[in-house]
Design a protein around this motif. Structure first.
Motif, PDB file in Angstrom:
ATOM      1  N   GLY A  19       2.324  13.008  -8.545  1.00 12.74           N
ATOM      2  CA  GLY A  19       3.174  12.386  -9.555  1.00 12.74           C
ATOM      3  C   GLY A  19       4.247  11.516  -8.935  1.00 12.74           C
ATOM      4  N   THR A  20       4.744  11.929  -7.769  1.00  9.59           N
ATOM      5  CA  THR A  20       5.755  11.138  -7.072  1.00  9.59           C
ATOM      6  C   THR A  20       5.198   9.788  -6.654  1.00  9.59           C
ATOM      7  N   THR A  50       0.860  -1.181   0.000  1.00 15.06           N
ATOM      8  CA  THR A  50       0.000   0.000   0.000  1.00 15.06           C
ATOM      9  C   THR A  50       0.899   1.234   0.000  1.00 15.06           C
ATOM     10  N   MET A  51       0.352   2.344  -0.460  1.00 16.43           N
ATOM     11  CA  MET A  51       1.105   3.595  -0.476  1.00 16.43           C
ATOM     12  C   MET A  51       0.252   4.726   0.081  1.00 16.43           C
ATOM     13  N   LEU A  63       6.410   6.057  -7.801  1.00 12.44           N
ATOM     14  CA  LEU A  63       6.707   4.976  -6.857  1.00 12.44           C
ATOM     15  C   LEU A  63       5.900   3.724  -7.186  1.00 12.44           C
ATOM     16  N   ALA A  64       4.617   3.894  -7.497  1.00  9.89           N
ATOM     17  CA  ALA A  64       3.780   2.748  -7.849  1.00  9.89           C
ATOM     18  C   ALA A  64       4.298   2.063  -9.105  1.00  9.89           C
ATOM     19  N   GLU A  65       4.669   2.851 -10.100  1.00  9.38           N
ATOM     20  CA  GLU A  65       5.204   2.274 -11.337  1.00  9.38           C
ATOM     21  C   GLU A  65       6.526   1.552 -11.081  1.00  9.38           C
ATOM     22  N   PRO A  84       4.851  19.835   2.848  1.00  8.53           N
ATOM     23  CA  PRO A  84       5.523  19.891   1.542  1.00  8.53           C
ATOM     24  C   PRO A  84       5.424  18.594   0.754  1.00  8.53           C
ATOM     25  N   GLY A  85       5.463  17.465   1.443  1.00 11.09           N
ATOM     26  CA  GLY A  85       5.357  16.190   0.734  1.00 11.09           C
ATOM     27  C   GLY A  85       5.907  15.040   1.563  1.00 11.09           C
ATOM     28  N   THR A  86       5.066  14.046   1.813  1.00 11.33           N
ATOM     29  CA  THR A  86       5.482  12.827   2.507  1.00 11.33           C
ATOM     30  C   THR A  86       4.985  11.632   1.708  1.00 11.33           C
ATOM     31  N   HIS A  87       5.871  10.680   1.429  1.00 16.74           N
ATOM     32  CA  HIS A  87       5.509   9.488   0.659  1.00 16.74           C
ATOM     33  C   HIS A  87       5.966   8.246   1.410  1.00 16.74           C
ATOM     34  N   THR A  88       5.032   7.293   1.572  1.00 17.11           N
ATOM     35  CA  THR A  88       5.311   6.065   2.303  1.00 17.11           C
ATOM     36  C   THR A  88       4.906   4.865   1.463  1.00 17.11           C
ATOM     37  N   VAL A  89       5.787   3.876   1.404  1.00 12.16           N
ATOM     38  CA  VAL A  89       5.506   2.600   0.752  1.00 12.16           C
ATOM     39  C   VAL A  89       5.502   1.532   1.846  1.00 12.16           C
TER      40      VAL A  89
END
Length: 235
Positions: free
Chosen positions: A141-142, A126-127, A146-148, A182-187
């Motif tokens: 877009g980020t 999950t993301m 990541l998914a791709e 600003p931006g946080t991304h979790t995988v």
């Protein structure tokens, strides 16, 4: 180096400060409603405009032999057209969903982890992405990049889906909008017995802006379609 800023919101203003601090001149600052300008005044353009304006900005640059760096997301239905035009005009073009140097390292880490987890079917991916409330597109877009990266390197997934919660071959991405993030991304890789998480947290916009200026510096004098992996010599 003479830089044109296509899009002069908060990101454009941050890019301007960093560009000047690195000894460059900002010769054009184009807001969303300004179409009367001479792009040939610039050695390179940096586009952080609206999704509706990005492809037109990129086309204008390439038609006038001005290399262009674009960080605008939400316009990628026209990406292949931009690539074809760049090749036709022998121009220079870099698109990145995120120009942060740290995020581009994170992209490579994400691909490596996806390969390692490919045969471990007990883990579900999950993301989650969190951005400021003024961000127009979702997922970011980020997050899509990541998914791709997982899809290309893990046999268990073939697509992504916004806010999907059921377990399938589509990676669910949760998008949240919170003031001043600003931006946080979790995988996340989760099984019944444990979880593995990787995360990138941006503390401010300066990392994105610095990466865009570094990319512009690298692109001047080159012809072709490039990525941040080329700029950083990674991947």
């Amino acid at each position: 180096m003479k830089i044109a800023l296509l899009g002069y919101g908060r990101m454009g203003q941050t890019i301007e400060k960093i560009a000047i601090s690195r000894g460059h001149d900002v010769v054009l600052k184009i807001d969303k409603d300004d179409n009367d300008y001479d792009i040939t005044l610039a050695d390179v353009a940096i586009d952080f405009s609206l999704p509706s304006a990005a492809f037109g900005n990129i086309t204008n640059c390439l038609n006038n032999n001005v290399p262009v760096v674009s960080g605008t997301t939400g316009w990628l239905d026209n990406y292949d057209k931009a690539v074809a035009l760049c090749k036709e005009k022998n121009g220079g073009f870099i698109y990145a969903s995120n120009f942060s140097l740290g995020v581009n390292i994170f992209f490579e880490l994400n691909k490596t982890l996806a390969k390692m987890m490919s045969n471990l079917n007990q883990y579900n991916v999950t993301m989650e992405e969190i951005h400021h409330t003024k961000k127009l597109d979702a997922p970011s877009g980020t997050a899509i990049t990541l998914a791709e990266g997982v899809i290309d390197n893990n046999n268990n997934y073939d697509d992504w889906k916004l806010d999907e919660s059921d377990k399938s071959t589509r990676i669910p991405i949760v998008a949240k909008r919170i003031e001043d993030v600003p931006g946080t991304h979790t995988v996340n890789y989760e099984s019944e017995v444990d979880s593995i998480n990787i995360e990138h947290v941006a503390h401010n916009r300066q990392g994105f802006a610095l990466g865009a200026v570094v990319a512009a510096e690298w692109l001047v004098g080159k012809a072709g379609v490039f990525s941040m992996n080329d700029v950083l010599n990674i991947g």
